[in-house]
Design a protein around this motif. Structure first.
Motif, PDB file in Angstrom:
ATOM      1  N   THR A  35       1.467  -1.258  -0.300  1.00 50.67           N
ATOM      2  CA  THR A  35      -0.169   0.026   0.038  1.00 50.67           C
ATOM      3  C   THR A  35       1.046   1.298   0.195  1.00 50.67           C
ATOM      4  O   THR A  35       1.877   1.377   0.768  1.00 50.67           O
ATOM      5  CB  THR A  35      -0.084   0.504   0.975  1.00 50.67           C
ATOM      6  N   TRP A  36       0.082   2.334  -0.316  1.00 51.51           N
ATOM      7  CA  TRP A  36       1.443   3.693  -0.681  1.00 51.51           C
ATOM      8  C   TRP A  36       0.013   4.463   0.621  1.00 51.51           C
ATOM      9  O   TRP A  36      -1.221   4.163   0.055  1.00 51.51           O
ATOM     10  CB  TRP A  36       1.181   4.497  -1.607  1.00 51.51           C
ATOM     11  N   LEU A  37       0.506   5.468   1.584  1.00 51.20           N
ATOM     12  CA  LEU A  37      -0.315   6.048   2.217  1.00 51.20           C
ATOM     13  C   LEU A  37      -0.200   7.642   2.226  1.00 51.20           C
ATOM     14  O   LEU A  37       1.690   7.520   1.631  1.00 51.20           O
ATOM     15  CB  LEU A  37      -0.445   5.837   3.606  1.00 51.20           C
ATOM     16  N   ARG A  38      -0.331   8.873   2.157  1.00 46.04           N
ATOM     17  CA  ARG A  38       0.481  10.080   2.714  1.00 46.04           C
ATOM     18  C   ARG A  38      -0.305  10.282   3.467  1.00 46.04           C
ATOM     19  O   ARG A  38      -1.177   9.993   3.943  1.00 46.04           O
ATOM     20  CB  ARG A  38       0.029  10.908   1.343  1.00 46.04           C
ATOM     21  N   GLN A  39       0.400  11.613   4.137  1.00 43.50           N
ATOM     22  CA  GLN A  39      -0.187  12.497   5.186  1.00 43.50           C
ATOM     23  C   GLN A  39       0.249  13.766   4.729  1.00 43.50           C
ATOM     24  O   GLN A  39       1.740  14.141   4.895  1.00 43.50           O
ATOM     25  CB  GLN A  39       0.583  11.760   6.698  1.00 43.50           C
ATOM     26  N   ALA A  40      -0.889  14.770   4.533  1.00 47.71           N
ATOM     27  CA  ALA A  40      -0.415  16.098   4.688  1.00 47.71           C
ATOM     28  C   ALA A  40      -0.309  16.431   6.177  1.00 47.71           C
ATOM     29  O   ALA A  40      -1.359  16.353   7.092  1.00 47.71           O
ATOM     30  CB  ALA A  40      -1.695  16.508   3.997  1.00 47.71           C
ATOM     31  N   GLY A  50      -3.374   1.278  -3.367  1.00 45.89           N
ATOM     32  CA  GLY A  50      -2.765  -0.360  -2.623  1.00 45.89           C
ATOM     33  C   GLY A  50      -3.479  -1.923  -3.832  1.00 45.89           C
ATOM     34  O   GLY A  50      -3.659  -1.109  -5.045  1.00 45.89           O
ATOM     35  N   LEU A  51      -2.408  -2.703  -3.702  1.00 46.65           N
ATOM     36  CA  LEU A  51      -1.597  -3.699  -4.696  1.00 46.65           C
ATOM     37  C   LEU A  51      -1.795  -5.503  -4.149  1.00 46.65           C
ATOM     38  O   LEU A  51      -1.136  -5.579  -2.595  1.00 46.65           O
ATOM     39  CB  LEU A  51      -0.086  -3.289  -5.120  1.00 46.65           C
ATOM     40  N   VAL A  52      -2.852  -6.073  -4.833  1.00 50.53           N
ATOM     41  CA  VAL A  52      -3.059  -7.048  -3.904  1.00 50.53           C
ATOM     42  C   VAL A  52      -2.380  -7.883  -4.068  1.00 50.53           C
ATOM     43  O   VAL A  52      -2.281  -8.508  -5.795  1.00 50.53           O
ATOM     44  CB  VAL A  52      -4.758  -7.116  -3.778  1.00 50.53           C
ATOM     45  N   HIS A  53      -1.384  -8.765  -3.737  1.00 47.24           N
ATOM     46  CA  HIS A  53      -0.427 -10.106  -4.312  1.00 47.24           C
ATOM     47  C   HIS A  53      -0.766 -11.189  -4.920  1.00 47.24           C
ATOM     48  O   HIS A  53      -2.575 -11.697  -4.185  1.00 47.24           O
ATOM     49  CB  HIS A  53       0.372 -10.143  -2.680  1.00 47.24           C
ATOM     50  N   GLY A  54      -0.820 -11.798  -5.630  1.00 45.96           N
ATOM     51  CA  GLY A  54      -1.261 -13.090  -6.998  1.00 45.96           C
ATOM     52  C   GLY A  54      -1.898 -12.476  -7.301  1.00 45.96           C
ATOM     53  O   GLY A  54      -1.078 -13.066  -8.662  1.00 45.96           O
ATOM     54  N   SER A  55      -2.550 -12.290  -7.340  1.00 46.76           N
ATOM     55  CA  SER A  55      -3.872 -11.635  -7.887  1.00 46.76           C
ATOM     56  C   SER A  55      -2.815 -10.043  -9.619  1.00 46.76           C
ATOM     57  O   SER A  55      -3.569  -9.555 -10.158  1.00 46.76           O
ATOM     58  CB  SER A  55      -5.442 -10.870  -8.111  1.00 46.76           C
TER      59      SER A  55
END
Length: 120
Positions: A35-40, A50-55
């Motif tokens: 996942t990538w998160l961000r905080q301002a 987000g990127l799901v592994h496998g698929s």
């Protein structure tokens, strides 16, 4: 030891592009969602992509759909976030994280972050 190291941030004008990278060590990407998160400033961290592994299915916050793309190169142990058509409201510190959760508190590992500033 699990480590995540982000890079690629910077200052760009509105409409510009950046590609963030996250090199991971201590585990293999093929076994985990990422996942990538961000905080301002003054705000809580928010989930961005987000990127799901496998698929390798990818998911995005509504405000970045069509502009951001999350991907990975498992051979390089690297996760990317391609950001196009950047807007001032994208200004934040961006973090990669292991896992895929609604609540930022549920992530067990995150990097130190990389700053993205969008300003004319």
């Amino acid at each position: 030891e699990v480590q995540l190291v982000e890079s690629g941030g910077g200052t760009v004008q509105p409409g510009g592009s950046l590609r963030l990278s996250c090199v991971v060590s201590g585990f293999f990407l093929w076994g985990y969602d990422m996942t990538w998160l961000r905080q301002a400033p003054g705000k809580k961290p928010e989930w961005v992509a987000g990127l799901v592994h496998g698929s390798d299915s990818d998911y995005y916050k509504d405000s970045v759909k069509g502009r951001f793309t999350i991907s990975k190169d498992a051979a390089k142990n690297t996760v990317y976030l391609q950001m196009n058509d950047l807007k001032p409201e994208d200004t934040a510190r961006y973090y990669c994280a292991r896992g895929f959760y609604d609540d930022y508190k549920d992530y067990d590992y995150t990097g130190q972050g990389t700053q993205v500033t969008v300003s004319s």
